[in-house]
Design a protein around this motif. Structure first.
Motif, short mmCIF file in Angstrom:
data_model
loop_
_atom_site.label_atom_id
_atom_site.label_comp_id
_atom_site.label_asym_id
_atom_site.label_seq_id
_atom_site.Cartn_x
_atom_site.Cartn_y
_atom_site.Cartn_z
N SER A 82 3.12 6.47 -7.14
CA SER A 82 2.20 7.46 -7.71
C SER A 82 2.77 8.87 -7.57
O SER A 82 2.66 9.70 -8.48
N ASP A 89 0.82 -1.21 0.00
CA ASP A 89 0.00 0.00 0.00
C ASP A 89 0.86 1.27 0.00
O ASP A 89 0.64 2.16 -0.84
N ARG A 125 1.54 4.44 -3.07
CA ARG A 125 1.50 5.89 -2.89
C ARG A 125 2.83 6.54 -3.31
O ARG A 125 2.84 7.60 -3.94
N THR A 126 3.93 5.89 -2.98
CA THR A 126 5.24 6.42 -3.34
C THR A 126 5.43 6.44 -4.85
O THR A 126 5.86 7.44 -5.44
#
Length: 210
Positions: free
Chosen positions: A110, A103, A107-108
């Motif tokens: 993206s 997860d 985020r990283t």
């Protein structure tokens, strides 16, 4: 006579001081130039290299991020299913670890794409459908099969599919290790190879394949 000798001494002192000053300037100038050159060579170059390694990216980095985002999303989706369908506590624990690790990486990844002016892959199964053959992603049919399973049958199907999934991630990560330029992405690739290779071994052991 006394005045004459005094004048000679002063002239000699001035000449000596001037000679010393010239010698000191020449010596100092050579040292400064040498030190400055060596200093730039030894201190600024590594700093510049480090900055370039952290800041620059290439096409392989973009491909890594765009491929790994849908790949991780599917792994998280599979892991979510395990919490309600798995019989084995070990499988549920493994699934939770997978979700916890991947997860934040989504985020990283993206964030990197956004900072590079690149599009972040859309969410949803259709976004990764075309990539399953090259990266170990599950087809929609395989995901449907997993959703319908429960208990021991789910545990077996989950681990078999996740092994294939992890093998695809490791392959993608090794490509990034070899071809990427952005150091944080290469570091993430290193971590993926290490962690997911270990999880493949763990799942094979649970399946009795080793």
């Amino acid at each position: 006579m006394t005045a004459h000798r005094s004048l000679i001494r002063r002239a000699a002192a001035v000449a000596t001081a001037a000679t010393a000053a010239v010698a000191l300037a020449a010596c100092g100038g050579g040292n400064d130039g040498s030190a400055g050159h060596d200093g730039h060579g030894r201190t600024s170059s590594p700093s510049t290299s480090a900055s370039a390694g952290q800041g620059e990216h290439n096409g392989a980095d973009v491909a890594f991020a765009k491929g790994m985002i849908p790949h991780h999303r599917q792994a998280v989706e599979m892991a979510d299913l395990a919490q309600s369908r798995a019989r084995s506590a070990e499988v549920r624990k493994l699934a939770a670890e997978i979700e916890k690790a991947q997860d934040p990486e989504i985020r990283t990844l993206s964030g990197w794409l956004a900072s590079w002016g690149e599009e972040v892959p859309e969410e949803g199964r259709s976004a990764g459908h075309g990539e399953h053959s090259m990266s170990g992603m599950m087809t929609p049919e395989e995901m449907d099969e997993l959703e319908k399973a429960s208990g021991t049958a789910f545990d077996t199907a989950f681990m078999q599919m996740m092994i294939k999934h992890h093998e695809g991630a490791v392959e993608m990560a090794r490509t990034e290790q070899a071809d990427g330029a952005y150091q944080p992405a290469k570091d993430m690739a290193d971590a993926i190879v290490t962690s997911q290779s270990a999880e493949i071994t763990r799942m094979n052991e649970l399946l009795g394949n080793n």
